[in-house]
Design an enzyme around this catalytic site. Sequence first.
Site, PDB file in Angstrom:
ATOM      1  N   HIS A  53     -27.150 -51.243 -23.384  1.00 54.22           N
ATOM      2  CA  HIS A  53     -26.119 -50.740 -23.966  1.00 54.22           C
ATOM      3  C   HIS A  53     -25.423 -49.694 -23.051  1.00 54.22           C
ATOM      4  CE1 HIS A  53     -29.028 -47.447 -24.351  1.00 54.22           C
ATOM      5  NE2 HIS A  53     -28.060 -46.601 -24.470  1.00 54.22           N
ATOM      6  N   HIS A  55     -24.286 -46.765 -22.235  1.00 56.46           N
ATOM      7  CA  HIS A  55     -24.516 -45.244 -21.817  1.00 56.46           C
ATOM      8  C   HIS A  55     -24.633 -45.212 -20.093  1.00 56.46           C
ATOM      9  CE1 HIS A  55     -25.261 -43.681 -26.018  1.00 56.46           C
ATOM     10  NE2 HIS A  55     -23.717 -43.818 -25.670  1.00 56.46           N
ATOM     11  N   ASP A  57     -26.688 -43.577 -18.465  1.00 55.27           N
ATOM     12  CA  ASP A  57     -27.859 -43.406 -18.039  1.00 55.27           C
ATOM     13  C   ASP A  57     -28.620 -44.705 -18.108  1.00 55.27           C
ATOM     14  OD1 ASP A  57     -27.599 -43.024 -20.801  1.00 55.27           O
ATOM     15  OD2 ASP A  57     -29.963 -42.305 -20.685  1.00 55.27           O
ATOM     16  N   HIS A  58     -28.089 -45.827 -18.537  1.00 50.74           N
ATOM     17  CA  HIS A  58     -28.541 -47.407 -18.597  1.00 50.74           C
ATOM     18  C   HIS A  58     -27.990 -48.304 -17.613  1.00 50.74           C
ATOM     19  CE1 HIS A  58     -31.340 -46.049 -22.158  1.00 50.74           C
ATOM     20  NE2 HIS A  58     -30.508 -45.142 -22.217  1.00 50.74           N
ATOM     21  N   HIS A 111     -26.984 -47.001 -32.560  1.00 48.78           N
ATOM     22  CA  HIS A 111     -26.955 -46.054 -31.291  1.00 48.78           C
ATOM     23  C   HIS A 111     -25.414 -46.171 -30.595  1.00 48.78           C
ATOM     24  CE1 HIS A 111     -28.241 -43.324 -28.067  1.00 48.78           C
ATOM     25  NE2 HIS A 111     -27.949 -44.200 -27.289  1.00 48.78           N
ATOM     26  N   ASP A 128     -32.285 -47.466 -26.341  1.00 47.19           N
ATOM     27  CA  ASP A 128     -32.066 -46.307 -27.045  1.00 47.19           C
ATOM     28  C   ASP A 128     -32.146 -46.573 -28.760  1.00 47.19           C
ATOM     29  OD1 ASP A 128     -32.285 -44.831 -24.584  1.00 47.19           O
ATOM     30  OD2 ASP A 128     -30.351 -44.293 -24.689  1.00 47.19           O
ATOM     31  N   HIS A 166     -36.516 -44.378 -22.978  1.00 46.12           N
ATOM     32  CA  HIS A 166     -37.000 -42.748 -22.534  1.00 46.12           C
ATOM     33  C   HIS A 166     -38.249 -42.412 -22.737  1.00 46.12           C
ATOM     34  CE1 HIS A 166     -32.619 -41.388 -21.684  1.00 46.12           C
ATOM     35  NE2 HIS A 166     -32.397 -42.536 -22.718  1.00 46.12           N
TER      36      HIS A 166
HETATM   37 FE    FE Z   1     -30.474 -43.229 -22.811  1.00 43.68          FE
HETATM   38 ZN    ZN Z   2     -28.152 -44.461 -24.917  1.00 38.32          ZN
END
Ligand code: FE
Ligand code: ZN
Length: 254
Positions: A53, A55, A57-58, A111, A128, A166
């Site tokens: 996805h 985001h 942080d990915h 999400h 996530d 995570h």
């Molecule tokens: Fe994340």
């Molecule tokens: Zn995420």
Amino acid sequence: MLEIVPVKAFKDNYIWTLRDGKLAAVVDPGDARPVIDYLAREKLDLVAILATHHHADHVGGIPELLERGRVPVYGPRGEPIESLTRAVGEGDTVTIPELGVSFAVLDIPGHTRAHIAYYGADCLFCGDTLFACGCGRVFEGTPGQMYASLEKLRALPDSTRVYCGHEYTLANIGFARRVEPGNAALSAREARDRKLREAGEPTLPTTLGEEKATNPFLRCLEPAVVESANKYLGARAADPVRVFAAIRDWKNRS
Ligand code: FE
Ligand code: ZN
């Protein structure tokens, strides 16, 4: 033989690295630096990047990884991700011939709008959406969509190894115990996972069988979970989606 190794990033992200011989692929490289260091240390060549996805942080590390050599980049159709070479969705197959693996793509929105999972070789990379003993927050979809996505994952075999984005397990277990104080499998899990964390080990991968036994978000039909949701709502939840929405809301506020 295919090996799957966690590369840590930021505070609690895992960048799952699939490796065989001298070749590797990474899932959700939010940061390039730890991946570059790992590949250099292990003398591996990157052959593919998979994203679940959009985001940061990915996906934040993708451009920098590509500066070092072009490789195919797979990710969800319908999300703004820079430098995708192939946008995929439900029904598509992602094949990484260098590693001898193929993954079925599953749409699991909730999400984010078009979040996907990769499923193959008895492994699930679910970003996530599903966490060990928890699930992601519902940011772009509806509780109904997220619930349907979790049910789709729940339908996979119990033996499926689940690689989440995570390390949230201990906090999730703490919340799950409030939802289901009488669940003995949860106390056993807490003791085991606490030991792993104290030793600095990841609690992942988990298995779908373990999640079905302990993850409240996959147990919205369990009488104890329904009862806790009703107590939280101060009313009777009319269906499993409302049970899900209630415990998700409760977790957000706790
Ligand atoms: Fe994340
Ligand atoms: Zn995420």
